[in-house]
Design an enzyme around this catalytic site. Structure first.
Site, mmCIF file in Angstrom:
data_model
loop_
_atom_site.group_PDB
_atom_site.id
_atom_site.type_symbol
_atom_site.label_atom_id
_atom_site.label_comp_id
_atom_site.label_asym_id
_atom_site.label_seq_id
_atom_site.Cartn_x
_atom_site.Cartn_y
_atom_site.Cartn_z
ATOM 1 N N SER A 252 0.840 -1.190 0.000
ATOM 2 C CA SER A 252 0.000 0.000 0.000
ATOM 3 C C SER A 252 0.872 1.236 0.000
ATOM 4 C CB SER A 252 -0.879 0.023 1.245
ATOM 5 O OG SER A 252 -0.079 0.352 2.364
ATOM 6 N N LYS A 253 0.277 2.299 -0.508
ATOM 7 C CA LYS A 253 1.071 3.520 -0.674
ATOM 8 C C LYS A 253 1.426 4.163 0.661
ATOM 9 C CE LYS A 253 -3.074 6.026 -1.888
ATOM 10 N NZ LYS A 253 -3.975 5.519 -2.855
ATOM 11 N N ARG A 254 0.766 3.739 1.735
ATOM 12 C CA ARG A 254 1.134 4.304 3.040
ATOM 13 C C ARG A 254 2.535 3.840 3.440
ATOM 14 N NH1 ARG A 254 -4.302 3.758 5.142
ATOM 15 N NH2 ARG A 254 -5.251 5.540 4.132
ATOM 16 N N ASP A 409 -3.504 12.328 -4.108
ATOM 17 C CA ASP A 409 -3.961 11.143 -4.832
ATOM 18 C C ASP A 409 -4.985 11.484 -5.903
ATOM 19 O OD1 ASP A 409 -2.391 9.453 -3.511
ATOM 20 O OD2 ASP A 409 -3.894 8.788 -2.066
#
Ligand code: GLU
Length: 482
Positions: A252-254, A409
């Site tokens: 995930s982009k986190r 985003d």
């Protein structure tokens, strides 16, 4: 039989490493067997799909060298290859299913479905359509359809028994029919859902192997039921293991940059990226870790894919990239630099922003350095300016986190106009003054209090660099109290 595989991305955001991973394995199988690799754009979600996202997918896959034989931009014998251009095909096909009794029109209103959902929730049941319209007499349903009553078309799943789905890597998996919802196939606006469009297209496009991410496995019973309903021979299904973060959660982009634009912009070499992705769930027969795309294709077989969740580790990718980089002759490195950060195109974007602020050419390097690096480090003065007067570090970190999630985003077309509009709106929504927000963003993204005009600067830095630096600022603020 000619092997035909496909990658079927939805153009709803930045091009994802997961798309490249799945594309690579599809590409390798097709090339290994002298078949065709197809790119199909699944843009049935009209609200979220965008041309900008589609263009980025094309570019990112080409950057990696994963050329397709058929697709929206190159054409081919079984097009169109964009689902939004095939709606008449889906409508025709869904009619066939209705006639065969494998699907039915459903006239239930939003209110009824909401009430049903609330009731199921209260009883702690999984949500599922209760099948009320499945029992309507065919002629009554037909009359209501013809009278123009709003309706969707649903898949008729049997209430009992099991459906057995075959997955190449997992063998046969049994699902209880009762657990599977009567999926909407055609929405009330006449657009198909993923399930219908995907199955119809895979069949009409002659796809022999559906290789996709594991997250689609739960849809497979519906797809198998659709193949049965149409009376079609299903393709081979192979669900690749999900890529994971180092802590084994779903990528995930986190936790990791997931956009291919990030890696491209940061100067990763496409051949290193392809090599790294090929190691995800795959090992060469001799276990060597470095190989070319051609070598991968020569050895490729789906049976060798292993299911242990592969970890996409940016540090390891970077290490591998370094090895590739050191293998290049200096003139080759120069070529790469000239194709990227030192291209005339990029320099001509940077120069007008800097020209007003330097007096000699050598000043250019000192002043414009932040346009050419990855992260920026904040000195004491910058650190102080990062948090506006009267606000706290945690508050600022929270705001930047929200900015990343809600604005960065969302903006796909990363240009100065869109950024100014987005940032102004965001400041207002969060109760910050534009001045406060702009300074915080300026310091976070450039490392300094004074910079060239903010929105133009952000546009030239690019989304991925901005994202990375904003995330860096959040990290810097972490643990600070004021
Ligand atoms: N549109 C789906 C996606 O974005 C395709 C899934 C599939 O390959 O069936 O991943």
């Amino acid at each position: 039989m000619t092997v035909r595989t496909r990658i079927a991305p939805s153009p709803t955001g930045d091009p994802h490493v997961g798309t490249a991973y799945v594309a690579l394995f599809n590409y390798a199988l097709a090339r290994r067997h002298g078949g065709q690799f197809i790119l199909r754009i699944e843009d049935t979600d009209r609200e979220r799909s965008s041309a900008a996202s589609e263009a980025m997918i094309f570019e990112a896959l080409r950057w990696l060298g994963l050329e397709w034989d058929e697709g929206p931009d190159v054409g081919g014998p079984v097009g169109p290859y964009r689902q939004s251009e095939r709606t008449a095909i889906y409508r025709e096909h869904v009619e066939v299913l209705v006639e065969k009794g494998a699907a039915y029109p459903c006239f239930c209103t939003r209110e009824r479905l909401d009430a049903l959902r609330a009731e199921q929730k209260a009883q702690k049941l999984n949500f599922g359509y209760d099948g009320r319209c499945r029992g309507l007499p065919a002629d009554e349903a037909r009359k209501r359809q013809e009278a123009g009553e709003t309706h969707v078309i649903r898949l008729a799943m049997p209430d009992e028994g099991q459906v057995v789905v075959p997955d190449l890597l997992r063998g046969e998996i049994e699902f209880d029919n009762a657990q599977i919802d009567d999926q909407v196939l055609l929405k009330s606006d006449g657009f198909p859902t993923y399930h219908l469009a995907n199955v119809v297209d895979d069949h009409l496009m002659g796809i022999t192997h559906v290789i996709r991410a594991e997250e689609w496995l739960s849809s497979l019973p519906k797809h198998v039921r659709l193949y049965e309903g149409f009376g079609w021979e299903p393709p081979v299904f192979c669900h690749l293991p999900l890529l994971r973060n180092a802590d084994r959660s779903k990528i995930s982009k986190r936790k990791n940059p997931v956009s291919l634009n990030f890696y491209r912009g940061a100067g990763y070499l496409p051949e290193a990226m392809v090599n790294y992705l090929a190691l995800m769930g795959w090992a060469m027969p001799d276990e060597r870790e470095e190989f070319t795309l051609e070598e991968f294709i020569a050895e490729f077989s789906l049976e060798r894919v292993s299911l242990g969740g592969p970890v996409f580790d940016v540090e390891k990718l970077k290490w591998l990239n370094g090895k590739y980089l050191r293998r290049l002759a200096p003139p080759e490195i120069l070529d790469r630099l000239r194709a990227g950060p030192l291209s005339d195109e990029h320099l001509l974007e940077v120069l007008p922003l800097v020209q007003e602020r330097v007096d000699t050419l050598e000043d250019f390097f000192a002043y414009a350095g932040f346009f050419f690096t990855g992260d920026v480090t904040l000195d004491d003065e910058a650190l102080k300016a990062l948090v506006p007067k009267g606000r706290s570090a945690p508050e600022t970190a929270k705001l930047l986190r929200a900015l990343l999630e809600e604005e960065v985003d969302r903006v796909l077309d990363w240009n100065a106009g869109a950024l100014e509009e987005g940032l102004r709106r965001f400041a207002e929504a969060k109760g910050w003054t534009a001045k406060e927000l702009f300074m915080t963003v300026r310091v976070a993204t450039t490392g300094r209090k004074a910079s060239p005009p903010l929105f133009e600067t952000l546009a030239v830095l690019g989304k991925e660099t901005c994202r990375r630096r904003l995330r860096g600022a959040v990290e810097t603020l972490k643990g600070r109290k004021s």
